[in-house]
Design a protein around this motif. Sequence first.
Motif, PDB file in Angstrom:
ATOM      1  N   VAL A 154      -1.041  -7.177   5.704  1.00  0.00           N
ATOM      2  CA  VAL A 154      -1.182  -6.684   4.331  1.00  0.00           C
ATOM      3  C   VAL A 154      -1.115  -7.857   3.368  1.00  0.00           C
ATOM      4  CG1 VAL A 154      -0.185  -4.408   4.797  1.00  0.00           C
ATOM      5  CG2 VAL A 154       1.293  -6.265   4.072  1.00  0.00           C
ATOM      6  N   GLU A 155      -1.636  -7.624   2.176  1.00  0.00           N
ATOM      7  CA  GLU A 155      -1.499  -8.609   1.109  1.00  0.00           C
ATOM      8  C   GLU A 155      -0.982  -7.883  -0.125  1.00  0.00           C
ATOM      9  OE1 GLU A 155      -5.457 -10.146   0.747  1.00  0.00           O
ATOM     10  OE2 GLU A 155      -6.151  -8.488  -0.489  1.00  0.00           O
ATOM     11  N   MET A 156      -0.401  -8.628  -1.026  1.00  0.00           N
ATOM     12  CA  MET A 156       0.087  -7.986  -2.244  1.00  0.00           C
ATOM     13  C   MET A 156      -0.609  -8.612  -3.436  1.00  0.00           C
ATOM     14  SD  MET A 156       3.965  -9.318  -2.318  1.00  0.00           S
ATOM     15  CE  MET A 156       4.359 -10.485  -3.577  1.00  0.00           C
ATOM     16  N   ARG A 157      -0.776  -7.805  -4.457  1.00  0.00           N
ATOM     17  CA  ARG A 157      -1.398  -8.277  -5.689  1.00  0.00           C
ATOM     18  C   ARG A 157      -0.863  -7.437  -6.843  1.00  0.00           C
ATOM     19  NH1 ARG A 157      -5.162  -4.837  -7.696  1.00  0.00           N
ATOM     20  NH2 ARG A 157      -6.000  -3.285  -6.281  1.00  0.00           N
ATOM     21  N   TYR A 158      -1.023  -7.971  -8.034  1.00  0.00           N
ATOM     22  CA  TYR A 158      -0.615  -7.226  -9.216  1.00  0.00           C
ATOM     23  C   TYR A 158      -1.750  -6.308  -9.625  1.00  0.00           C
ATOM     24  CZ  TYR A 158       0.943  -6.063 -13.895  1.00  0.00           C
ATOM     25  OH  TYR A 158       1.325  -5.379 -15.012  1.00  0.00           O
ATOM     26  N   ASP A 159      -1.447  -5.028  -9.812  1.00  0.00           N
ATOM     27  CA  ASP A 159      -2.435  -4.048 -10.255  1.00  0.00           C
ATOM     28  C   ASP A 159      -2.206  -3.793 -11.742  1.00  0.00           C
ATOM     29  OD1 ASP A 159      -4.144  -1.950 -10.748  1.00  0.00           O
ATOM     30  OD2 ASP A 159      -3.475  -0.749  -9.047  1.00  0.00           O
ATOM     31  N   PRO A 160      -3.174  -4.224 -12.612  1.00  0.00           N
ATOM     32  CA  PRO A 160      -2.971  -4.045 -14.053  1.00  0.00           C
ATOM     33  C   PRO A 160      -2.964  -2.584 -14.494  1.00  0.00           C
ATOM     34  CG  PRO A 160      -5.123  -5.040 -13.589  1.00  0.00           C
ATOM     35  CD  PRO A 160      -4.395  -4.917 -12.290  1.00  0.00           C
ATOM     36  N   GLU A 161      -3.648  -1.709 -13.740  1.00  0.00           N
ATOM     37  CA  GLU A 161      -3.645  -0.291 -14.110  1.00  0.00           C
ATOM     38  C   GLU A 161      -2.282   0.354 -13.857  1.00  0.00           C
ATOM     39  OE1 GLU A 161      -6.840   1.612 -12.043  1.00  0.00           O
ATOM     40  OE2 GLU A 161      -8.360   0.366 -12.998  1.00  0.00           O
ATOM     41  N   GLN A 162      -1.695   0.042 -12.688  1.00  0.00           N
ATOM     42  CA  GLN A 162      -0.376   0.602 -12.361  1.00  0.00           C
ATOM     43  C   GLN A 162       0.766  -0.223 -12.938  1.00  0.00           C
ATOM     44  OE1 GLN A 162       0.132   1.680  -8.211  1.00  0.00           O
ATOM     45  NE2 GLN A 162      -2.087   1.867  -7.945  1.00  0.00           N
ATOM     46  N   LYS A 163       0.437  -1.426 -13.398  1.00  0.00           N
ATOM     47  CA  LYS A 163       1.407  -2.357 -13.983  1.00  0.00           C
ATOM     48  C   LYS A 163       2.563  -2.654 -13.030  1.00  0.00           C
ATOM     49  CE  LYS A 163       0.177  -1.303 -18.638  1.00  0.00           C
ATOM     50  NZ  LYS A 163       0.503  -0.914 -19.959  1.00  0.00           N
ATOM     51  N   ARG A 164       2.191  -2.919 -11.767  1.00  0.00           N
ATOM     52  CA  ARG A 164       3.180  -3.287 -10.759  1.00  0.00           C
ATOM     53  C   ARG A 164       2.476  -3.985  -9.601  1.00  0.00           C
ATOM     54  NH1 ARG A 164       3.747   0.121  -6.224  1.00  0.00           N
ATOM     55  NH2 ARG A 164       2.352   1.896  -6.268  1.00  0.00           N
ATOM     56  N   VAL A 165       3.256  -4.582  -8.741  1.00  0.00           N
ATOM     57  CA  VAL A 165       2.730  -5.222  -7.537  1.00  0.00           C
ATOM     58  C   VAL A 165       2.489  -4.148  -6.494  1.00  0.00           C
ATOM     59  CG1 VAL A 165       3.264  -6.845  -5.675  1.00  0.00           C
ATOM     60  CG2 VAL A 165       3.881  -7.407  -8.025  1.00  0.00           C
ATOM     61  N   ILE A 166       1.324  -4.196  -5.838  1.00  0.00           N
ATOM     62  CA  ILE A 166       1.008  -3.227  -4.794  1.00  0.00           C
ATOM     63  C   ILE A 166       0.654  -3.967  -3.507  1.00  0.00           C
ATOM     64  CG2 ILE A 166       0.197  -1.479  -6.423  1.00  0.00           C
ATOM     65  CD1 ILE A 166      -2.690  -2.239  -5.514  1.00  0.00           C
ATOM     66  N   TYR A 167       0.804  -3.245  -2.396  1.00  0.00           N
ATOM     67  CA  TYR A 167       0.413  -3.768  -1.086  1.00  0.00           C
ATOM     68  C   TYR A 167      -0.885  -3.092  -0.675  1.00  0.00           C
ATOM     69  CZ  TYR A 167       5.098  -5.697  -0.625  1.00  0.00           C
ATOM     70  OH  TYR A 167       6.242  -6.418  -0.810  1.00  0.00           O
ATOM     71  N   GLN A 168      -1.754  -3.866  -0.019  1.00  0.00           N
ATOM     72  CA  GLN A 168      -3.005  -3.312   0.473  1.00  0.00           C
ATOM     73  C   GLN A 168      -3.392  -4.045   1.746  1.00  0.00           C
ATOM     74  OE1 GLN A 168      -5.392  -4.236  -2.996  1.00  0.00           O
ATOM     75  NE2 GLN A 168      -6.321  -5.984  -1.977  1.00  0.00           N
TER      76      GLN A 168
END
Length: 195
Positions: free
Chosen positions: A159-173
């Motif tokens: 998995v990798e993590m990135r900041y999601d500007p829509e959810q305004k949090r770090v997510i894993y994908q």
Amino acid sequence: MSDLNKLISNLKSTFPQAVVNKQFDEATLSIYGNEIIKTLKKLKTGSQFKFLQLIDIAAVDYSQYPQKLFDNNRYAVVYHLLSIKNNQRLRVRAFVEDNNFPVIETATTVYANADWYEREAFDLFGVMFLNHPDLRRILTDYGFIGHPFRKDFPMIGNVEMRYDPEQKRVIYQPVTIESRNNVPRVIDEEGFRNG
């Protein structure tokens, strides 16, 4: 007789069931994991040893090692000890018997500073330290799946993590990069490339 040869002789007489050899101008004592606590206690308190300091603990995954060691055991926990009194270092390699679920007794009862070293070995290799006072991840996230220093862990991860500007949090994908061939290109003496 040199100090190193004397140490090797003392190790062989004290631990007749162990394998003792010289590697990189240091003695290495190889044992089965179930003998680790009594071995460390003898090395710490024995008048001929006095290895009072634990310098480091590391785990090793021998799954792709060409020579099979200690009944094809995949994992070993390696303890680096120092005797200031005798000005000597010693490497103790304890082979863990279960390749699917590696478990070894914690060394915190002998050396208190083994705590974080064992947490690191647990986090990166998945070695469980029985009776450890606080065995939890130390370098990866709490939700991380797998143990990244195992030979069978994918080099690109899962998995990798990135900041999601829509959810305004770090997510894993799931990992989005392509798999790569990681064979190094080497130029030999004749100037030819390998790979």
